[in-house]
Write an enzyme that holds these catalytic residues in place. Structure first.
Site, PDB file in Angstrom:
ATOM      1  N   LYS A  13       3.526   2.010  -4.203  1.00  0.00           N
ATOM      2  CA  LYS A  13       3.119   3.379  -3.852  1.00  0.00           C
ATOM      3  C   LYS A  13       2.673   4.205  -5.067  1.00  0.00           C
ATOM      4  O   LYS A  13       1.855   5.100  -4.926  1.00  0.00           O
ATOM      5  CB  LYS A  13       4.244   4.094  -3.101  1.00  0.00           C
ATOM      6  CG  LYS A  13       4.391   3.566  -1.681  1.00  0.00           C
ATOM      7  CD  LYS A  13       5.446   4.324  -0.906  1.00  0.00           C
ATOM      8  CE  LYS A  13       5.581   3.740   0.492  1.00  0.00           C
ATOM      9  NZ  LYS A  13       6.624   4.371   1.273  1.00  0.00           N
ATOM     10  N   ASP A  19       4.105   9.995   4.309  1.00  0.00           N
ATOM     11  CA  ASP A  19       5.559   9.881   4.504  1.00  0.00           C
ATOM     12  C   ASP A  19       6.195  11.264   4.618  1.00  0.00           C
ATOM     13  O   ASP A  19       7.114  11.484   5.424  1.00  0.00           O
ATOM     14  CB  ASP A  19       6.215   9.155   3.316  1.00  0.00           C
ATOM     15  CG  ASP A  19       6.029   7.651   3.385  1.00  0.00           C
ATOM     16  OD1 ASP A  19       5.791   7.122   4.490  1.00  0.00           O
ATOM     17  OD2 ASP A  19       6.116   6.999   2.332  1.00  0.00           O
TER      18      ASP A  19
HETATM   19  N1  LIG Z   1      10.752   5.225   8.244  1.00  0.00           N
HETATM   20  C1  LIG Z   1       9.707   5.255   7.444  1.00  0.00           C
HETATM   21  O1  LIG Z   1       8.603   5.621   7.857  1.00  0.00           O
HETATM   22  C2  LIG Z   1       9.823   4.892   5.984  1.00  0.00           C
HETATM   23  C3  LIG Z   1       8.820   5.318   5.107  1.00  0.00           C
HETATM   24  C4  LIG Z   1       8.954   4.991   3.749  1.00  0.00           C
HETATM   25  C5  LIG Z   1      10.046   4.239   3.308  1.00  0.00           C
HETATM   26  N2  LIG Z   1      10.973   3.827   4.214  1.00  0.00           N
HETATM   27  C6  LIG Z   1      12.148   3.038   3.766  1.00  0.00           C
HETATM   28  O2  LIG Z   1      12.785   3.777   2.732  1.00  0.00           O
HETATM   29  C7  LIG Z   1      13.381   2.901   1.789  1.00  0.00           C
HETATM   30  C8  LIG Z   1      13.013   3.313   0.384  1.00  0.00           C
HETATM   31  O3  LIG Z   1      11.632   3.290   0.193  1.00  0.00           O
HETATM   32  P1  LIG Z   1      11.002   3.822  -1.179  1.00  0.00           P
HETATM   33  O4  LIG Z   1       9.536   3.623  -1.076  1.00  0.00           O
HETATM   34  O5  LIG Z   1      11.528   5.168  -1.522  1.00  0.00           O
HETATM   35  O6  LIG Z   1      11.618   2.758  -2.222  1.00  0.00           O
HETATM   36  P2  LIG Z   1      11.763   2.876  -3.804  1.00  0.00           P
HETATM   37  O7  LIG Z   1      10.727   3.777  -4.373  1.00  0.00           O
HETATM   38  O8  LIG Z   1      11.861   1.479  -4.294  1.00  0.00           O
HETATM   39  O9  LIG Z   1      13.211   3.637  -4.034  1.00  0.00           O
HETATM   40  C9  LIG Z   1      14.408   3.030  -3.637  1.00  0.00           C
HETATM   41  C10 LIG Z   1      15.599   3.974  -3.915  1.00  0.00           C
HETATM   42  O10 LIG Z   1      16.764   3.345  -3.380  1.00  0.00           O
HETATM   43  C11 LIG Z   1      17.743   3.186  -4.401  1.00  0.00           C
HETATM   44  N3  LIG Z   1      18.425   1.906  -4.227  1.00  0.00           N
HETATM   45  C12 LIG Z   1      17.846   0.682  -4.104  1.00  0.00           C
HETATM   46  N4  LIG Z   1      18.794  -0.269  -3.941  1.00  0.00           N
HETATM   47  C13 LIG Z   1      19.983   0.383  -3.975  1.00  0.00           C
HETATM   48  C14 LIG Z   1      21.333  -0.056  -3.875  1.00  0.00           C
HETATM   49  N5  LIG Z   1      21.644  -1.354  -3.704  1.00  0.00           N
HETATM   50  N6  LIG Z   1      22.324   0.878  -3.949  1.00  0.00           N
HETATM   51  C15 LIG Z   1      22.033   2.190  -4.123  1.00  0.00           C
HETATM   52  N7  LIG Z   1      20.772   2.661  -4.236  1.00  0.00           N
HETATM   53  C16 LIG Z   1      19.757   1.761  -4.152  1.00  0.00           C
HETATM   54  C17 LIG Z   1      16.982   3.227  -5.698  1.00  0.00           C
HETATM   55  O11 LIG Z   1      17.884   3.672  -6.693  1.00  0.00           O
HETATM   56  P3  LIG Z   1      17.642   3.389  -8.271  1.00  0.00           P
HETATM   57  O12 LIG Z   1      16.792   4.534  -8.744  1.00  0.00           O
HETATM   58  O13 LIG Z   1      18.993   3.394  -8.821  1.00  0.00           O
HETATM   59  O14 LIG Z   1      16.940   2.054  -8.374  1.00  0.00           O
HETATM   60  C18 LIG Z   1      15.889   4.247  -5.370  1.00  0.00           C
HETATM   61  O15 LIG Z   1      16.358   5.550  -5.499  1.00  0.00           O
HETATM   62  C19 LIG Z   1      12.930   1.494   2.189  1.00  0.00           C
HETATM   63  O16 LIG Z   1      13.995   0.919   2.904  1.00  0.00           O
HETATM   64  C20 LIG Z   1      11.743   1.731   3.105  1.00  0.00           C
HETATM   65  O17 LIG Z   1      11.612   0.707   4.062  1.00  0.00           O
HETATM   66  C21 LIG Z   1      10.896   4.151   5.545  1.00  0.00           C
END
Ligand SMILES: NC(=O)c1ccc[n+]([C@@H]2O[C@H](COP(=O)([O-])OP(=O)(O)OC[C@H]3O[C@@H](n4cnc5c(N)ncnc54)[C@H](OP(=O)(O)O)[C@@H]3O)[C@@H](O)[C@H]2O)c1
Length: 274
Positions: free
Chosen positions: A69, A105
């Site tokens: 992204k 989003d």
């Molecule tokens: N419903 C929807 O339309 C929608 C839209 C977008 C995203 N999503 C979902 O949202 C989630 C995140 O997406 P993103 O794009 O924001 O991902 P991202 O940019 O990779 O960010 C992930 C976040 O989660 C934290 N994290 C990852 N693994 C973790 C763990 N084991 N324990 C605690 N914290 C953890 C990371 O913390 P650190 O900074 O410490 O690494 C970071 O803050 C995904 O599951 C995605 O499928 C859903």
């Protein structure tokens, strides 16, 4: 659906991407709106080459998912101001070879929340500080919601909190703050972290609305814990379909068939959980 010499191509790029229900949702929408187009999933590694391919082949639109992204931004010709503010792109529109990045989003999450509640004046906490947390944080702030950020890595959490001008809390100290709205944006709760929640149950109370943006599974451990403590819950499906509907509008200029898109994803989720 008839695929012929005029069929337009859309898709999603990510890695991994095979779990994505974007193809189910968008192909249902194209079919309902009688648009001659298909939407496919592309599991890619080289993002620069992928976007060159998009322009060269005339792929009309792409969704962008983790981990690209932010990585796509240097290869775009133009950015929508909201995507610039958030620093993330989940949608690319190809207009005659020029690639423009958008974020849907933020709007998707806020629409899903506004279906259930009035946001202005609420105290919220966002769990996570990645792309989705950024998008949701900026849009909640614009709606007059007070925010705090809780994240695993202090550096990323504090950096988003700085950008939003709000407090940062380590994940293990979230219990010290009582909020009205808790938004879970980490992947904890989906494969391979099913059965886990990023926060403990002391966070949940009867006056709380708890939203998890994960939509597969629909009821994550976080939502189960919230429900057990009497909180109202919102799963990630509404946000997913709203952000997809916004993409459909950007790509086609046609009003998105929201109900059809929602039902297509819902029924596929129902199949995979049985
Ligand atoms: N419903 C929807 O339309 C929608 C839209 C977008 C995203 N999503 C979902 O949202 C989630 C995140 O997406 P993103 O794009 O924001 O991902 P991202 O940019 O990779 O960010 C992930 C976040 O989660 C934290 N994290 C990852 N693994 C973790 C763990 N084991 N324990 C605690 N914290 C953890 C990371 O913390 P650190 O900074 O410490 O690494 C970071 O803050 C995904 O599951 C995605 O499928 C859903």
């Amino acid at each position: 659906m008839n695929i012929d010499q005029n069929t337009a191509l859309y898709g999603v790029i990510g890695n991994p991407v095979r779990h994505s229900l974007g193809p189910v949702m968008h192909n249902a929408a194209f079919s309902a709106a009688m648009i001659n187009a298909v939407y496919l999933a592309f599991e890619v590694e080289d993002i620069k080459a992928s976007l060159q391919g998009m322009a060269a082949l005339g792929i009309k639109g792409l969704s962008v998912t983790t981990p690209f992204k932010s990585a796509v931004i240097p290869f775009l010709d133009e950015m929508d101001p909201l995507a610039v503010r958030i620093g993330a792109v989940n949608t690319i529109v190809n207009r005659e070879g020029r690639l423009k990045g958008y974020d849907t989003d933020a709007t998707g999450a806020v629409k899903a929340l506004e279906e259930k509640m009035v946001l202005k004046g609420l105290h919220s906490m966002i769990i996570g500080a990645g792309g989705a947390a950024r998008a949701i944080g900026f849009s909640l702030k614009e709606r007059g919601v007070r925010i705090s950020i809780a994240n695993r890595s202090p550096q990323r959490g504090a950096s988003l909190a700085r950008d939003l001008d709000c407090p940062y809390l380590p994940l293990n100290r979230t219990g010290v703050k009582k909020v009205d709205l808790l938004v879970q944006t980490t992947p904890v709760g989906m494969f391979p972290h099913e059965g886990e929640s990023p926060v403990s149950e002391e966070m949940f109370h009867e006056d709380l609305v708890a939203m998890d943006i994960i939509y597969n599974p629909r009821e994550t451990t976080f939502l189960k814990m919230a429900k057990a403590r009497g909180a109202a819950t919102i799963d990630g499906l509404g946000m997913f379909v709203h952000q997809g509907a916004e993409q459909f509008l950007l790509w086609t200029g046609v009003d998105p068939p929201f109900e059809i898109m929602y039902r297509a994803v819902e029924s596929r989720l129902g199949e995979s959980s049985t």
